[in-house]
Design a protein around this motif. Structure first.
Motif, short mmCIF file in Angstrom:
data_model
loop_
_atom_site.label_atom_id
_atom_site.label_comp_id
_atom_site.label_asym_id
_atom_site.label_seq_id
_atom_site.Cartn_x
_atom_site.Cartn_y
_atom_site.Cartn_z
N THR A 19 0.74 -1.18 -0.01
CA THR A 19 0.06 0.18 0.05
C THR A 19 0.88 1.14 0.15
O THR A 19 0.27 2.36 -0.40
CB THR A 19 -0.94 -0.11 1.22
OG1 THR A 19 -0.24 -0.14 2.52
CG2 THR A 19 -1.79 -1.06 1.22
N GLN A 20 2.25 1.23 0.41
CA GLN A 20 2.87 2.30 0.48
C GLN A 20 4.03 2.29 -0.66
O GLN A 20 5.26 1.74 -0.28
CB GLN A 20 3.54 2.54 1.75
CG GLN A 20 2.58 2.59 3.07
CD GLN A 20 3.25 3.02 4.14
OE1 GLN A 20 4.21 3.30 4.33
NE2 GLN A 20 2.23 3.17 5.20
N HIS A 21 3.66 2.52 -1.84
CA HIS A 21 4.48 2.37 -2.98
C HIS A 21 6.00 3.15 -2.69
O HIS A 21 5.78 4.17 -2.29
CB HIS A 21 3.60 2.77 -4.33
CG HIS A 21 2.40 1.97 -4.54
ND1 HIS A 21 2.30 0.62 -4.57
CD2 HIS A 21 1.15 2.36 -4.22
CE1 HIS A 21 1.04 0.26 -4.67
NE2 HIS A 21 0.21 1.17 -4.48
N GLY A 22 6.68 2.57 -3.69
CA GLY A 22 7.82 3.45 -3.90
C GLY A 22 9.28 2.77 -3.22
O GLY A 22 8.94 2.20 -2.11
N ASN A 23 10.29 2.79 -3.97
CA ASN A 23 11.36 2.39 -3.29
C ASN A 23 12.40 3.45 -2.85
O ASN A 23 13.64 3.19 -2.65
CB ASN A 23 12.40 1.41 -4.35
CG ASN A 23 11.55 0.11 -4.67
OD1 ASN A 23 11.20 -0.54 -3.68
ND2 ASN A 23 11.80 -0.33 -5.65
N SER A 42 12.01 -8.26 12.56
CA SER A 42 13.42 -8.77 12.18
C SER A 42 13.68 -8.48 10.62
O SER A 42 13.01 -7.95 9.82
CB SER A 42 13.28 -10.20 12.27
OG SER A 42 12.83 -10.67 10.93
N THR A 43 14.96 -8.37 10.59
CA THR A 43 15.57 -8.00 9.21
C THR A 43 14.91 -8.76 8.18
O THR A 43 14.83 -8.42 7.04
CB THR A 43 17.29 -8.28 9.29
OG1 THR A 43 17.71 -7.51 10.37
CG2 THR A 43 17.75 -8.06 8.05
N LEU A 44 14.90 -10.25 8.26
CA LEU A 44 14.25 -11.23 7.13
C LEU A 44 12.78 -10.77 6.99
O LEU A 44 12.60 -10.81 5.71
CB LEU A 44 14.52 -12.42 7.68
CG LEU A 44 15.78 -13.19 7.78
CD1 LEU A 44 15.78 -14.55 8.30
CD2 LEU A 44 16.59 -12.89 6.54
N ASP A 45 12.08 -10.42 8.02
CA ASP A 45 10.69 -10.09 7.75
C ASP A 45 10.55 -8.74 7.10
O ASP A 45 9.62 -8.42 6.15
CB ASP A 45 9.99 -10.14 9.32
CG ASP A 45 9.76 -11.36 9.71
OD1 ASP A 45 9.99 -12.37 8.99
OD2 ASP A 45 9.77 -11.91 10.90
N LEU A 50 8.15 -6.25 3.62
CA LEU A 50 8.14 -4.68 3.30
C LEU A 50 8.75 -4.24 2.12
O LEU A 50 8.81 -3.28 1.69
CB LEU A 50 8.54 -3.86 4.64
CG LEU A 50 7.62 -4.18 5.91
CD1 LEU A 50 8.42 -3.01 7.05
CD2 LEU A 50 6.42 -3.64 5.90
N ASP A 51 9.50 -5.27 1.53
CA ASP A 51 10.32 -5.14 0.38
C ASP A 51 11.22 -3.93 0.55
O ASP A 51 11.64 -3.21 -0.31
CB ASP A 51 9.62 -4.72 -1.01
CG ASP A 51 10.27 -4.99 -2.27
OD1 ASP A 51 11.16 -5.60 -2.04
OD2 ASP A 51 10.15 -4.11 -3.05
N ILE A 52 11.93 -3.86 1.62
CA ILE A 52 13.24 -3.38 2.18
C ILE A 52 14.59 -4.03 2.22
O ILE A 52 14.54 -4.85 3.10
CB ILE A 52 12.78 -2.55 3.62
CG1 ILE A 52 11.76 -1.80 3.45
CG2 ILE A 52 14.17 -1.82 4.04
CD1 ILE A 52 11.11 -1.05 4.84
N LEU A 53 15.18 -3.99 1.34
CA LEU A 53 16.58 -4.59 1.08
C LEU A 53 17.51 -4.54 2.22
O LEU A 53 18.30 -5.32 2.58
CB LEU A 53 17.15 -4.78 -0.24
CG LEU A 53 16.17 -5.29 -1.38
CD1 LEU A 53 17.01 -5.05 -2.56
CD2 LEU A 53 15.43 -6.50 -1.17
N MET A 54 17.59 -3.12 2.56
CA MET A 54 18.57 -2.79 3.67
C MET A 54 17.97 -2.01 4.79
O MET A 54 17.96 -1.11 4.99
CB MET A 54 19.60 -1.96 3.02
CG MET A 54 20.26 -2.59 1.95
SD MET A 54 21.62 -1.42 1.05
CE MET A 54 22.57 -0.76 2.46
#
Length: 120
Positions: A19-23, A42-45, A50-54
């Motif tokens: 729902t919160q688009h954008g990288n 957690s980092t993995l979750d 959330l599609d947050i790689l870092m």
């Protein structure tokens, strides 16, 4: 607590990344902070939900903006069953008494280990 103050249920948690688009860094920080308001992540979750790689970088930036976020090291199994030592991020709030590291660790140990997995 009124219905309007209740945190979103588990079905809505996985929708945060959609729902919160954008990288952009700002969009990722917003997603992560919204998710932390629901509970520890957690980092993995954070990568998966959330599609947050870092996530560590976004946590660093949120702390620089005044957010009080604790880090607890935990063992977590990936979807393929491999165990990793990862960070668990916990947003501290004045409105809610902070959970102790021991409480969080005990809760996670009971919920993150896949069925039938052993440490040995």
């Amino acid at each position: 607590m009124t219905d309007q103050q209740k945190a979103p249920d588990a079905a809505n948690v996985s929708g945060l990344g959609k729902t919160q688009h954008g990288n952009s860094s700002e969009a990722q920080r917003r997603r992560l902070l919204d998710r932390l308001r629901i509970g520890p992540i957690s980092t993995l979750d954070a990568r998966r939900e959330l599609d947050i790689l870092m996530p560590a970088t976004r946590i660093f930036e949120l702390r620089a903006r005044g957010q009080r976020i604790d880090t607890i090291r935990i063992d977590q199994h990936t979807e393929c069953g491999k165990r990793h030592n990862v960070a668990l991020y916990v947003l501290q709030s004045d409105a809610v008494p902070p959970m102790s590291c021991l409480e969080i660790t005990q809760r996670l140990r009971s919920s993150t280990q896949p069925q039938g997995a052993s440490d040995g």
